[in-house]
Design a protein around this motif. Structure first.
Motif, PDB file in Angstrom:
ATOM      1  N   VAL A 138       2.385  15.318  11.215  1.00  0.00           N
ATOM      2  CA  VAL A 138       4.078  14.665  10.729  1.00  0.00           C
ATOM      3  C   VAL A 138       4.739  16.232  11.034  1.00  0.00           C
ATOM      4  O   VAL A 138       4.149  17.157  10.006  1.00  0.00           O
ATOM      5  N   PRO A 139       5.956  16.377  10.586  1.00  0.00           N
ATOM      6  CA  PRO A 139       6.584  17.453  10.542  1.00  0.00           C
ATOM      7  C   PRO A 139       6.325  17.570   8.679  1.00  0.00           C
ATOM      8  O   PRO A 139       6.861  16.730   8.370  1.00  0.00           O
ATOM      9  N   LEU A 140       6.849  18.413   8.404  1.00  0.00           N
ATOM     10  CA  LEU A 140       7.051  19.080   7.426  1.00  0.00           C
ATOM     11  C   LEU A 140       8.331  18.048   6.465  1.00  0.00           C
ATOM     12  O   LEU A 140       7.715  17.322   5.676  1.00  0.00           O
ATOM     13  N   TRP A 157      -0.779  11.491   5.524  1.00  0.00           N
ATOM     14  CA  TRP A 157       0.480  12.292   6.614  1.00  0.00           C
ATOM     15  C   TRP A 157      -0.568  13.511   6.267  1.00  0.00           C
ATOM     16  O   TRP A 157      -0.869  13.816   5.387  1.00  0.00           O
ATOM     17  N   THR A 158      -0.419  14.349   7.314  1.00  0.00           N
ATOM     18  CA  THR A 158      -0.443  15.763   6.983  1.00  0.00           C
ATOM     19  C   THR A 158       0.636  16.633   7.228  1.00  0.00           C
ATOM     20  O   THR A 158       1.470  16.355   9.162  1.00  0.00           O
ATOM     21  N   CYS A 159       0.840  17.567   7.771  1.00  0.00           N
ATOM     22  CA  CYS A 159       1.260  18.853   8.370  1.00  0.00           C
ATOM     23  C   CYS A 159       0.685  19.634   8.882  1.00  0.00           C
ATOM     24  O   CYS A 159      -0.450  20.762   7.740  1.00  0.00           O
ATOM     25  N   LEU A 160       0.133  20.169  10.423  1.00  0.00           N
ATOM     26  CA  LEU A 160      -0.578  20.425  10.732  1.00  0.00           C
ATOM     27  C   LEU A 160      -0.189  22.396  10.625  1.00  0.00           C
ATOM     28  O   LEU A 160      -0.995  22.797  11.532  1.00  0.00           O
ATOM     29  N   SER A 211       1.009  -0.877  -0.305  1.00  0.00           N
ATOM     30  CA  SER A 211      -0.146  -0.228   0.247  1.00  0.00           C
ATOM     31  C   SER A 211       0.810   1.232   0.171  1.00  0.00           C
ATOM     32  O   SER A 211       1.511   1.176   0.965  1.00  0.00           O
ATOM     33  N   PRO A 212       0.416   2.057  -1.042  1.00  0.00           N
ATOM     34  CA  PRO A 212       1.258   3.292  -0.967  1.00  0.00           C
ATOM     35  C   PRO A 212       0.924   3.875   0.235  1.00  0.00           C
ATOM     36  O   PRO A 212      -0.380   4.267   1.077  1.00  0.00           O
ATOM     37  N   THR A 213       1.553   4.956   0.901  1.00  0.00           N
ATOM     38  CA  THR A 213       1.774   5.905   1.926  1.00  0.00           C
ATOM     39  C   THR A 213       1.528   7.158   1.142  1.00  0.00           C
ATOM     40  O   THR A 213       2.283   7.717  -0.120  1.00  0.00           O
ATOM     41  N   VAL A 214       0.739   8.119   1.853  1.00  0.00           N
ATOM     42  CA  VAL A 214       0.468   9.584   1.383  1.00  0.00           C
ATOM     43  C   VAL A 214       0.732  10.687   1.613  1.00  0.00           C
ATOM     44  O   VAL A 214      -0.163  10.763   3.340  1.00  0.00           O
ATOM     45  N   ALA A 215       1.598  11.554   1.428  1.00  0.00           N
ATOM     46  CA  ALA A 215       1.316  12.512   2.439  1.00  0.00           C
ATOM     47  C   ALA A 215       0.372  14.095   1.544  1.00  0.00           C
ATOM     48  O   ALA A 215       0.149  13.797   0.028  1.00  0.00           O
TER      49      ALA A 215
END
Lengths: 290, 290
Positions: free
Chosen positions: A51-53, A29-32, A2-6
């Motif tokens: 997560v961090p940028l 994942w995203t960076c808030l 499975s791919p991981t998506v940012a």
């Protein structure tokens, strides 16, 4: 595997796409950093991992889903992180940008060392009943199309880099342009004592326009601020799409639509216009649809 | 007693209206001085009686059905004849003119001594299967509405002088504006390698636009030269309809549409554009409709 998506950013569209992917078992994942409270809440509800940028660079795919005016700035902001990463994610720009803006983003991303996909989203955010089409162009489009196995509807175009953005511009130009046109003429009819007669004539000869008045205009009003820069992207796109460079028709028309949406989206001055529109829209029709 | 009708001019719309009235037993007069061979033939086929301009003043109703740019000039040309006539006909302006142009025509006609009706025709010319709506406004509207007993569909508006022209501007603005918008975006999609994809997306989410592409655009092409000045009237109308005088949205949009129709209507330069459109239109759909 499975791919991981940012995913940047968890706006209404971005968060709903993220939610669809996490519902299908993907890590998203995203960076808030610096996000609004609404985005934080949407990211939480969509089960996105903050997560961090720099860490976003460990994902397989990076989806850019931001307002048109921020698309190039995001690429510039991410470029140094991409450069420092051995295997950076495939950068998928899914934004409503002109082909010129898209070409600029593609150059920034490619120069930094990422593979690039030109994408365009057509339709409302994923929900229980709806799934937008995500068009993808360029040689790396198949990487994005893998997300069709995880609840999205990705369709590969064979027109090369730029054709997905062009498709988005053309579709949005027709759809949001027709809403602008209808709004302009409905306001003018109301001011001229012909509002009810216009509704009657449209019901007889162009019933799909009544639908646009009673449902499309109320749906548009809270988004007008966002549609305004999109109309400017379309005006730029039309200029560039004409090889003679002298087809002013489209540019002028979309400058007009941009002016309308700018006016309707400006909360300091739009009260009078919105009140005029309300007298011409059948609110019952809007309510019964919910 | 049956009214006698003077009709200027026997163009496609005017002759078809005349034909409908003569079919219902009315005497319809026109003046064919300086008319084209096509107009002469249409007048003959519609059984219109050719009389000198001065004799038209003996009719009960005078219908002005001319291109928008000629509507005020016709009133000026007829004014001296009206002035010399004791009981001149009720002057019905049925043209697609802005409310400012209409007000100018009304002043010329009223100053000459005729009663005046503001009218607007919506829909295709009368034929075996179709009858357009003729909207009428102002205190003399009932005089025009008498023609509903002779095969026409005249509807009285209560919005006062100007509201029938405003209704025509608003309806034509939506209908011909949507065709312009669709044409602009279809051409841009074709130039960007996204023409087929746009058709596919529209078929899915806005099927009425496919209808406009395959039927509306081919219907429009031979009329583009005539729609161009109508778009300019609509731009003028929108300026005047805004009480603040600062709503540039509509003016700009219709200047754009006017530019498109001017370009498409110019037989010396429109070949390339028309050829591009033909590759994007399903001619089969157009043919099967006939």
């Amino acid at each position: 595997m499975s791919p991981t998506v940012a995913l940047i950013a968890p706006g209404a569209m971005g968060a709903a796409i993220g939610r669809r992917l996490t519902d299908h078992g993907l890590d998203v994942w995203t960076c808030l950093e610096g996000c609004s409270a609404a985005s934080l809440e949407r990211a939480r509800a969509a089960d996105l991992k903050n997560v961090p940028l720099a860490s976003l660079m460990q994902a397989d795919l990076l989806l850019s889903v931001v307002p048109p005016a921020e698309a190039a700035a995001l690429a510039e902001r991410l470029a140094p992180f991409i450069t420092q990463t051995e295997t950076p994610p495939v950068y998928c720009d899914l934004n409503a940008v002109s082909t010129a803006t898209l070409a600029r983003i593609e150059r920034i991303v490619s120069d930094s060392g990422s593979a690039f996909v030109d994408g365009g989203i057509i339709g409302p955010p994923p929900s229980e009943t709806k799934t937008p089409r995500i068009y993808a162009a360029g040689e790396n489009a198949p990487a994005l199309a893998k997300l069709s196995s995880y609840g999205l509807d990705v369709r590969i175009l064979d027109g090369g880099i730029g054709s997905a953005s062009a498709l988005k511009m053309c579709f949005a130009g027709i759809n949001k342009g027709m809403t602008a046109l209808t709004t302009i003429m409905l306001l003018a009819a109301g001011r001229s004592g012909a509002g009810e007669a216009l509704r009657g004539e449209l019901a007889h000869s162009l019933p799909e326009v009544i639908e646009r008045i009673d449902h499309g205009i109320p749906d548009m009003l809270p988004k007008a601020w966002r549609w305004h820069p999109e109309m400017r992207e379309i005006a730029d796109f039309l200029d560039a799409a004409d090889p003679q460079g002298n087809d002013v028709a489209g540019r002028r028309a979309f400058e007009g639509f941009a002016a309308l949406y700018e006016h309707l989206g400006d909360v300091s001055t739009n009260d009078a216009l919105i009140r005029q529109l309300e007298t011409l829209i059948d609110a019952t029709a809007g309510a019964s649809r919910k």
